[in-house]
Design a protein around this motif. Structure first.
Motif, PDB file in Angstrom:
ATOM      1  N   ALA A 278       1.052  -1.387   0.028  1.00 47.28           N
ATOM      2  CA  ALA A 278       0.206   0.050  -0.334  1.00 47.28           C
ATOM      3  C   ALA A 278       1.080   0.971  -0.187  1.00 47.28           C
ATOM      4  O   ALA A 278       0.611   1.879  -0.537  1.00 47.28           O
ATOM      5  CB  ALA A 278      -1.078  -0.295   1.166  1.00 47.28           C
ATOM      6  N   THR A 279       1.938   1.412   0.793  1.00 50.99           N
ATOM      7  CA  THR A 279       2.690   2.477   0.914  1.00 50.99           C
ATOM      8  C   THR A 279       3.161   2.584  -0.546  1.00 50.99           C
ATOM      9  O   THR A 279       3.635   4.177  -0.948  1.00 50.99           O
ATOM     10  CB  THR A 279       3.853   1.847   1.921  1.00 50.99           C
ATOM     11  N   ALA A 280       3.923   1.603  -1.596  1.00 45.94           N
ATOM     12  CA  ALA A 280       4.495   1.841  -2.645  1.00 45.94           C
ATOM     13  C   ALA A 280       3.205   2.085  -3.627  1.00 45.94           C
ATOM     14  O   ALA A 280       3.809   3.278  -4.055  1.00 45.94           O
ATOM     15  CB  ALA A 280       4.632   0.123  -3.084  1.00 45.94           C
ATOM     16  N   GLU A 281       2.281   1.637  -3.969  1.00 55.59           N
ATOM     17  CA  GLU A 281       0.819   1.688  -4.525  1.00 55.59           C
ATOM     18  C   GLU A 281       1.286   3.990  -4.194  1.00 55.59           C
ATOM     19  O   GLU A 281       0.593   4.247  -5.250  1.00 55.59           O
ATOM     20  CB  GLU A 281      -0.547   1.983  -4.708  1.00 55.59           C
ATOM     21  N   SER A 282       0.469   4.338  -3.312  1.00 54.85           N
ATOM     22  CA  SER A 282       0.880   5.360  -2.542  1.00 54.85           C
ATOM     23  C   SER A 282       1.987   6.172  -3.193  1.00 54.85           C
ATOM     24  O   SER A 282       1.589   7.684  -3.441  1.00 54.85           O
ATOM     25  CB  SER A 282       0.719   6.194  -1.305  1.00 54.85           C
ATOM     26  N   ALA A 283       2.841   6.130  -3.169  1.00 54.75           N
ATOM     27  CA  ALA A 283       4.234   6.646  -3.384  1.00 54.75           C
ATOM     28  C   ALA A 283       4.216   6.326  -4.945  1.00 54.75           C
ATOM     29  O   ALA A 283       4.117   8.032  -5.882  1.00 54.75           O
ATOM     30  CB  ALA A 283       5.567   5.604  -3.234  1.00 54.75           C
ATOM     31  N   PHE A 284       3.605   5.707  -5.588  1.00 53.36           N
ATOM     32  CA  PHE A 284       3.421   5.686  -7.462  1.00 53.36           C
ATOM     33  C   PHE A 284       2.893   7.140  -7.831  1.00 53.36           C
ATOM     34  O   PHE A 284       2.767   8.001  -8.366  1.00 53.36           O
ATOM     35  CB  PHE A 284       3.099   4.902  -7.929  1.00 53.36           C
ATOM     36  N   ALA A 285       1.305   7.253  -6.978  1.00 58.37           N
ATOM     37  CA  ALA A 285       0.469   7.834  -7.186  1.00 58.37           C
ATOM     38  C   ALA A 285       0.728   9.469  -7.240  1.00 58.37           C
ATOM     39  O   ALA A 285       0.086  10.472  -7.859  1.00 58.37           O
ATOM     40  CB  ALA A 285      -1.011   7.880  -6.278  1.00 58.37           C
ATOM     41  N   GLY A 286       2.390   9.658  -6.377  1.00 59.39           N
ATOM     42  CA  GLY A 286       2.924  10.563  -5.869  1.00 59.39           C
ATOM     43  C   GLY A 286       3.714  11.225  -6.756  1.00 59.39           C
ATOM     44  O   GLY A 286       4.046  12.939  -6.294  1.00 59.39           O
ATOM     45  N   LEU A 287       4.175  10.561  -7.744  1.00 58.36           N
ATOM     46  CA  LEU A 287       5.563  11.000  -8.156  1.00 58.36           C
ATOM     47  C   LEU A 287       5.337  12.035  -8.871  1.00 58.36           C
ATOM     48  O   LEU A 287       4.071  12.444  -9.815  1.00 58.36           O
ATOM     49  CB  LEU A 287       5.600   9.985  -9.261  1.00 58.36           C
TER      50      LEU A 287
END
Length: 426
Positions: A278-287
């Motif tokens: 989930a943390t990884a998914e959130s990181a991609f969304a904010g790149l």
């Protein structure tokens, strides 16, 4: 003393370079002249080591993704700006953050590395981990045949002290993984057959190069830990350790999903039990989007989508990913592409016309388009005049205007549109 002097002088030069508008590799060049072992000093002794990201295409995007995921997990990461992948570019990036003693204080370094210069950098920095993205037909003036690049990647691989992460969908990187040393952990990412079949030209991998040596200790690759399952628009469904993740991509196209899979596989290996999907998914969304890689510029109140052509595969895959026949198109190529003859192997069926062709290679491109039966509105060799004419055209009804553009003119276009944060300008 030399290190301190290199930092002081390099920073002073960096300030002057940025006042001129944008960045430069000159500060790093000067720092390395003063202290030839500046890189080794700065990056030696990091708690989690140094990760190299290399391959024919996707280095900048993948590095950006990997750094974003690691930072989202709380890791302190030093990285070089996209495009600053030569020794002097990395040195310039270091000058932006190191204290006077010249030592990086972060947990880990993630470095985008040019394939040719990566051999020397690997000898100097002894990376702990190596991410091998792909081996594709590249700039003929620099790299000649894929076999030559295979040899470069072999030497970089052999310098990796702990782990090699490879793309199983690319025959050459898969072979580099199979032929690695027995003491190197091999991590694999892959693309599902259905996702490959949905892409008109697959992943544009080069033909299998001739390996210079083989290791019988590794007859097969391990099972892929991360697999691209499906791509729809700018979203990808990716299996990460058996769990399905929904990953936001910077632009359309299977190649961006493969970059994401590479970043996820590497981050998962580095973080171990601390990795959180989930943390990884959130990181991609904010790149943020990396310069020119699916970027849409605000150009005097209009939008221009950049379709990069660094080499044949980058052009082909970016054209494939357009998803529509663009209404307004400019093709811009200059001497940064010394030999554009490879465009005769490119499938241009995404285009039904080109409004303006510009740059010093304009007439070569106009000739290629004529052979394809693609109508050209105007050939304007002078780039500034061509940009003005392109912006003067009526705006399309189905999305932004599209600039099919090589790297050097992409940077000039960004500068002309007021984007002063030039690539590599750390």
């Amino acid at each position: 003393m030399r290190i301190r002097l290199a930092v002081l002088v390099g920073r002073a030069v960096r300030v002057v370079a940025r006042l001129r508008g944008g960045g430069s590799a000159i500060p790093g060049n000067i720092a390395l002249r003063i202290a030839p072992r500046f890189l080794e000093h700065a990056l030696g002794g990091l708690p989690l080591g140094v990760v190299f990201v290399t391959g024919s295409n996707g280095k900048s995007t993948t590095t950006n993704m990997l750094v974003g995921v690691l930072r989202a997990h709380g890791m302190r990461v030093f990285t070089n700006p996209s495009g600053a992948n030569l020794p002097q570019g990395i040195a310039s990036a270091l000058l932006a953050s190191v204290p006077l003693d010249g030592r990086v204080r972060d947990d880990i370094a993630v470095l985008e590395v040019d394939e040719a210069y990566g051999v020397g950098l690997a000898d100097r920095l002894a990376p702990t981990d190596l991410l091998l993205l792909n081996l594709q037909i590249d700039q003929l003036n620099r790299f000649h045949e894929p076999d030559r690049v295979y040899g470069m990647l072999e030497r970089i691989r052999d310098a990796a002290r702990r782990r090699v992460i490879v793309n199983a969908a690319d025959l050459n990187t898969a072979a580099l993984g199979r032929e690695s040393r027995a003491d190197q952990e091999v991590v694999v990412f892959d693309v599902a057959p259905e996702a490959l079949a949905a892409s008109p030209h697959g992943v544009a991998a080069a033909p299998r190069a001739t390996p210079t040596g083989a290791s019988p200790e590794r007859p097969a690759l391990p099972e892929a830990s991360v697999v691209v399952l499906q791509v729809e628009g700018t979203m990808a469904s990716i299996a990460v350790g058996g769990e399905r993740a929904s990953i936001a991509l910077p632009a359309r196209g299977l190649h961006y999903a493969v970059d994401a899979a590479a970043a996820l596989a590497t981050a998962r290996s580095l973080l171990g039990a601390q990795f959180d999907r989930a943390t990884a998914e959130s990181a991609f969304a904010g790149l943020d989007t990396v310069y020119g890689r699916g970027e849409i510029l605000d150009a005097r109140g209009q939008q221009i989508e950049l379709v990069m052509m660094k080499n044949p595969p980058s052009l082909q895959l970016n054209l494939d990913a357009l998803g529509r026949v663009p209404q307004r198109v400019m093709v811009a190529v200059d001497e940064g592409t010394p030999d554009p003859s490879w465009i005769y192997d490119t499938d241009l069926s995404t285009l039904d016309h080109v409004d303006i062709v510009t740059g010093t290679k304009a007439w070569q491109w106009a000739t290629r388009l004529a052979y394809e039966g693609i109508e050209v509105g105007a050939v304007i060799e002078e780039f500034p005049a061509a940009v003005d004419a392109f912006l003067a055209l009526p705006e399309p009804s189905d999305g932004p205007k599209v600039a099919v553009i090589n790297y050097e003119l992409m940077m000039e276009l960004r500068l002309r549109m007021g984007y002063l944060d030039l690539e590599g300008g750390a």
